[in-house]
Design an enzyme around this catalytic site. Structure first.
Site, short mmCIF file in Angstrom:
data_model
loop_
_atom_site.label_atom_id
_atom_site.label_comp_id
_atom_site.label_asym_id
_atom_site.label_seq_id
_atom_site.Cartn_x
_atom_site.Cartn_y
_atom_site.Cartn_z
N THR A 133 0.82 -1.21 0.00
CA THR A 133 0.00 0.00 0.00
C THR A 133 0.85 1.26 0.00
OG1 THR A 133 -1.54 1.24 1.39
CG2 THR A 133 -0.10 -0.26 2.53
N ASP A 134 0.26 2.36 -0.48
CA ASP A 134 0.95 3.65 -0.40
C ASP A 134 1.01 4.18 1.04
OD1 ASP A 134 -1.74 4.33 -0.08
OD2 ASP A 134 -1.79 5.81 -1.70
N GLU A 135 0.18 3.59 1.94
CA GLU A 135 0.13 4.12 3.31
C GLU A 135 1.45 3.95 4.05
OE1 GLU A 135 -3.32 3.46 5.64
OE2 GLU A 135 -4.66 3.61 3.92
N TYR A 159 -2.13 -0.44 11.04
CA TYR A 159 -2.24 -1.12 9.73
C TYR A 159 -1.02 -0.82 8.88
CZ TYR A 159 -3.38 -1.58 4.79
OH TYR A 159 -3.32 -1.86 3.44
N LYS A 163 2.01 -3.28 7.48
CA LYS A 163 2.32 -3.47 6.06
C LYS A 163 3.78 -3.07 5.79
CE LYS A 163 -0.02 -4.55 3.04
NZ LYS A 163 -0.41 -5.89 2.47
#
Ligand code: NAD
Ligand code: DAU
Length: 357
Positions: A133-135, A159, A163
């Site tokens: 993810t970009d997060e 989260y 990741k």
């Protein structure tokens, strides 16, 4: 011909990917392993059940012996790893499950794949594609340049931290063991089969059942939206042309404020739905207490995958949102059962409301 293990294939993006892959490469063998958590739905894969080249296995990616049996028994050469706890709000309420699946599960899968790859004398065509993810890059200010592959990691939620941890493990397995891993970091997806807890399906469903539309904070947080089918095509291109050890950012080049997404969904529902409980739908918009640690803005620079691998998004946000609204309108029988007692309990806890109101 590939023999593909898709982890988390009963979830949102995983099931869209299975539809893409089985439709595009009918001679490939596809095995889905999915624990069927609250977010997993075997009905998403109904079109492929019973087909000769498709197999569904209910199982946990933390279960090493199951993974060993599947990798060896099915002679897997490609893993596409979607399985994860994926919802930021749940990670704030119950972070433990995120560490277990996202970190320990990814580690278990890497170890199993490494042993399997070694046992087959390290074939060149094996791939471990880690869908991230970009997060992991954290939060952008209004005028900062978009995330690129060299942006330092700065995760802000349990989260995104889990990741990021899994990304680091995947990277380390390439550098330490030469395991042929690739990482993709994608922006916010939307489209069919997305679980009701996420922004776009939540707003669509709440409009249809006449419940308030909870917009966090001032509604001006920005996400870079990508239609899920475009993400699946990007993963396909990465599998065929991407290089082991590389990471590729995937984004829609569609930065939109949350409040604008919600207003657009209201307008589309007003246009397309009959007999809405509350009309105009914008009357349902309610600003609520912000998400703790809420990242302000995400934006992805996907020039690497565009220039090196020739992928680009094809669905505009206008068209994608319209198609998605139509899908939720036509699939009430898919989402109604998902508004279960467990979901209501989560909803009450997260939104601090007495009922789903
Ligand atoms: P999702 O929550 O819809 O699906 C996750 C799936 O994984 C479910 O089917 C669930 O049952 C399964 N699963 C969970 N724990 C498991 C375990 N221990 N063992 C086996 N299966 C398990 O998630 P999604 O939105 O489809 O996201 C898929 C992946 O893509 C995730 O890794 C996520 O981090 C990443 N991603 C998502 C987005 C997005 O916008 N949704 C964007 C970028 C990256
Ligand atoms: O950026 C990629 C990520 O996108 C993925 O890694 C995650 O798995 C996926 O869940 C998604 O995370 P977000 O937190 O960005 O998505 P979500 O749909 O939960 O929220 C989108 C934006 O909308 C975010 O700024 C929070 C806001 N929001 C969300 C909900 C559920 C609201 O204002 N109200 C809500 O009720």
């Amino acid at each position: 011909m590939r023999r593909v293990l898709v982890t988390g294939g009963a979830g949102f993006i995983g099931s869209n990917f299975v539809h893409h892959w089985c439709g595009s490469y009918p001679d490939d063998r596809v095995i889905v392993v999915d624990a069927l958590t609250y977010a997993g739905n075997r009905n998403n894969l109904a079109a492929w059940e019973g087909k000769e080249n498709f197999r569904f296995v209910k199982g946990d990616i933390c279960d090493r012996s199951l993974l060993d049996d599947l990798l060896g028994g099915e002679n897997i050469d490609t893993i596409v790893h979607f399985a994860a706890e994926s919802h930021v709000d749940r990670s704030i309420l119950t972070p433990g499950a995120f560490i277990q699946t996202n970190v320990v599960g990814t580690f278990t899968l890497l170890e199993a794949f490494r042993q399997h790859w070694l046992s087959r004398n390290q074939p060149d065509n094996y791939r471990f594609l880690h869908v991230s993810t970009d997060e992991v890059y954290g939060s952008l200010s209004a005028d900062a340049p978009a995330f690129c592959e060299t942006t330092p990691y700065a995760p802000n939620s349990p989260y995104s931290a889990s990741k990021a941890g899994s990304d680091h493990l995947v990277r380390a397995y390439y550098h330490t063991y030469n395991l042929p891993t690739i990482i993709t970091n994608c922006s916010n997806n939307y489209g069919p089969y997305q679980f009701p807890e996420k922004l776009i399906p939540l707003m669509c469903i709440n409009i249809l059942i006449g419940k308030s539309l909870p917009v966090y904070g001032d509604g001006c947080n920005i996400r870079d939206w990508l239609y899920v089918g475009d993400h699946c095509r990007a993963l396909d291109v990465v599998l065929s042309k991407g290089l082991p050890g590389e990471n590729y950012n995937i984004g829609g080049n569609n930065e939109v404020k949350n409040i604008d997404i919600v207003r657009t969904l209201c307008d589309l529902m007003d246009e397309l739905a009959e007999n809405l409980p509350v009309s105009p739908s914008q009357n349902l918009i309610t600003f609520v207490t912000d998400r703790p640690g809420h990242d302000r803005r995400y934006a992805i620079n996907s020039s690497k995958i565009q220039n090196q691998l020739g992928w680009s998004p094809s669905v505009t946000i206008t068209e994608g949102l319209r198609q998605t609204v139509i899908w939720y309108l036509n699939h009430r029988q898919w989402w109604e059962p998902l508004l279960s007692e467990e979901y209501q309990a989560y909803y009450r806890q997260n939104y601090r409301v007495a009922t789903l109101s």
